[in-house]
Design an enzyme around this catalytic site. Structure first.
Site, PDB file in Angstrom:
ATOM      1  N   ASP A 147     -24.831 -15.934  26.515  1.00 35.10           N
ATOM      2  CA  ASP A 147     -24.238 -16.989  25.707  1.00 35.10           C
ATOM      3  C   ASP A 147     -24.402 -18.379  26.329  1.00 35.10           C
ATOM      4  O   ASP A 147     -24.853 -19.313  25.670  1.00 35.10           O
ATOM      5  CB  ASP A 147     -22.751 -16.675  25.489  1.00 35.10           C
ATOM      6  CG  ASP A 147     -22.044 -17.738  24.680  1.00 35.10           C
ATOM      7  OD1 ASP A 147     -21.880 -17.554  23.469  1.00 35.10           O
ATOM      8  OD2 ASP A 147     -21.641 -18.773  25.268  1.00 35.10           O
ATOM      9  N   THR A 179     -21.375 -18.503  20.899  1.00 34.15           N
ATOM     10  CA  THR A 179     -22.629 -18.003  20.342  1.00 34.15           C
ATOM     11  C   THR A 179     -22.592 -16.487  20.198  1.00 34.15           C
ATOM     12  O   THR A 179     -23.077 -15.933  19.209  1.00 34.15           O
ATOM     13  CB  THR A 179     -23.814 -18.434  21.220  1.00 34.15           C
ATOM     14  OG1 THR A 179     -23.772 -19.847  21.406  1.00 34.15           O
ATOM     15  CG2 THR A 179     -25.128 -18.061  20.577  1.00 34.15           C
ATOM     16  N   ASP A 180     -22.018 -15.801  21.179  1.00 27.85           N
ATOM     17  CA  ASP A 180     -21.845 -14.347  21.064  1.00 27.85           C
ATOM     18  C   ASP A 180     -20.971 -14.004  19.858  1.00 27.85           C
ATOM     19  O   ASP A 180     -21.286 -13.078  19.096  1.00 27.85           O
ATOM     20  CB  ASP A 180     -21.196 -13.789  22.330  1.00 27.85           C
ATOM     21  CG  ASP A 180     -22.211 -13.459  23.411  1.00 27.85           C
ATOM     22  OD1 ASP A 180     -23.382 -13.223  23.088  1.00 27.85           O
ATOM     23  OD2 ASP A 180     -21.819 -13.424  24.589  1.00 27.85           O
ATOM     24  N   ILE A 181     -19.865 -14.704  19.711  1.00 29.06           N
ATOM     25  CA  ILE A 181     -18.956 -14.427  18.606  1.00 29.06           C
ATOM     26  C   ILE A 181     -19.641 -14.659  17.267  1.00 29.06           C
ATOM     27  O   ILE A 181     -19.562 -13.823  16.347  1.00 29.06           O
ATOM     28  CB  ILE A 181     -17.696 -15.309  18.701  1.00 29.06           C
ATOM     29  CG1 ILE A 181     -16.916 -15.009  19.995  1.00 29.06           C
ATOM     30  CG2 ILE A 181     -16.805 -15.127  17.472  1.00 29.06           C
ATOM     31  CD1 ILE A 181     -16.370 -13.616  20.075  1.00 29.06           C
TER      32      ILE A 181
END
Length: 407
Positions: A147, A179-181
């Site tokens: 991320d 960004t991961d979420i």
């Protein structure tokens, strides 16, 4: 009442955050999610602490807060699928699954016969969702992606942080792995779209989701600010590139956020602030003018907001319909009456701690509400029950495989 996805079975081979986040959303919506982990070590995030969950005596457990954030409503099994017997277990579970989520490097699962091309022959209806840093093709495809790196590479950090002419200037990452979420959310949307397509055609498909793609897609108005002008936007701290005033301001005891989205709201703010003349000043009368003259207007507002407390400003501005709010620390967030009314903090029974506090799903479905059925599982907590119920393994089969390190 069954969940909206109660007929869907998901095999979650992912770890860390983006893939597990998608798996948790599907589980919250009722899907039966089996999380496949490495024997002994499990998901990397199990070890990402402190902090770790404590029991009712204040003693630390082995469950990290990070892991707990993304693995509710799943069953955990441990399988070493680098070995043929473990690969066979995965293939048999795939035959009974609707969705598989994985976030291994491109081609990483092909060596074990667990890539999409191999598994679609086992289950042609399988929806296979790959989550990687850079996608299945392109010059960066073989790179690992995290991320923080993607926030920088994908432009988000160039937009985040204080302006170059301010003290403390410099690029800054967002305070959570955003960004991961977002990638987990896009992966979930892709899975739901593929499930609908399958209901129409009977066909499964491969979903190629990349952190970098998602980061660029979510640059939103800032990306268009660049594409329409050819000029890269600069960092503005907490200010907005297209709307003024839309940022934080100092108060007598803290800070106040103003998010004024139109000229009517600005006029109301000017009246409450004791400067109705601002709304008629040609430099400030329209949003376009305020953006052009922000360097003049913002200091004037700052000189005004410092004479009242944050609560006093909110008490005056909210009845006037001017959007505003405080900058809360997390203790204030979870004590906020609106957060409590929306029941955004829940507690679930946990086999080690007795109870675990969790953040609730934000989804509110009237006919198929979210149900919290299973706290984030211990490593391998459901290996025996899943293998016996799904694959008809005997206790002796399981004991033998565990002794050999397959489970």
């Amino acid at each position: 009442m069954p969940g909206a996805l109660s007929t869907i079975r998901v095999l979650d081979l992912s770890r860390v955050l983006a893939g597990p986040w998608a798996g948790q959303i599907l589980g919250d919506l009722g899907a039966d999610v089996i999380k496949v982990e490495r024997p002994e070590t499990g998901d990397d995030t199990r070890h990402w602490g402190p902090p770790f969950l404590t029991d009712d005596q204040g003693r630390e457990t082995t469950e990290s807060a990070y892991y707990l954030s993304a693995n509710r409503n799943k069953q955990s099994i441990t399988v070493d699928f680098t070995r043929p017997a473990g690969q066979q277990i995965i293939r048999e579970l795939v035959q009974q699954s609707d969705v598989l989520i994985e976030n291994f490097k491109v081609g990483g699962l092909a060596a074990y016969g667990l890539d999409y091309q191999s598994l679609k022959t086992t289950n042609p209806k399988l929806i296979y969702c790959s989550v990687t840093g850079f996608g299945q093709n392109g010059p960066y495809a073989q790179r690992a992606g995290y991320d923080f790196m993607i926030q920088g590479l994908g432009g988000l950090m160039s937009l985040t942080g204080r302006a170059d002419d301010e003290e403390g200037a410099g690029p800054m990452k967002v305070g959570v792995a955003l960004t991961d979420i977002l990638t987990g959310l896009y992966a979930t949307i892709g899975i739901l779209a593929a499930l609908n397509h399958r209901s129409e055609t009977g066909q499964g498909q491969h979903i190629d989701t990349a952190l970098l793609d998602v980061q660029v897609a979510c640059l939103a108005n800032q990306a268009m600010n660049y594409l329409t002008t050819g000029k890269a936007p600069a960092r503005l701290g907490n200010a907005h590139p297209n709307i003024v005033p839309y940022q934080d301001f100092p108060t007598a005891d803290g800070d106040l956020i103003l998010t004024i989205g139109n000229d009517t709201q600005f006029r109301k703010f000017a009246e409450v602030a004791g400067h109705p003349e601002w709304a008629d000043d040609p430099r400030f009368a329209s949003n376009q003018a305020r953006v052009a003259n922000r360097s003049v207007l913002i200091p004037l507002i700052r000189q005004t907001t410092v004479f009242r407390t944050t609560d006093e400003w909110m008490a005056a501005l909210e009845p006037a319909g001017v959007p505003c709010g405080p900058i809360n620390s997390l203790d204030k967030v979870f004590a906020d009456p609106q957060i409590r009314a929306r029941q955004m903090q829940i507690a679930m029974e946990h086999s080690l701690a007795g109870s675990v506090p969790l953040v609730a799903s934000p989804l509110r479905l009237s006919a198929t509400p979210v149900h919290y059925r299973q706290a984030p599982p211990l490593l391998g907590e459901h290996t025996d029950s899943v293998l016996m119920q799904r694959l008809n393994f005997s206790p002796e089969d399981i004991a033998r495989m565990r002794a050999s390190g397959i489970l």
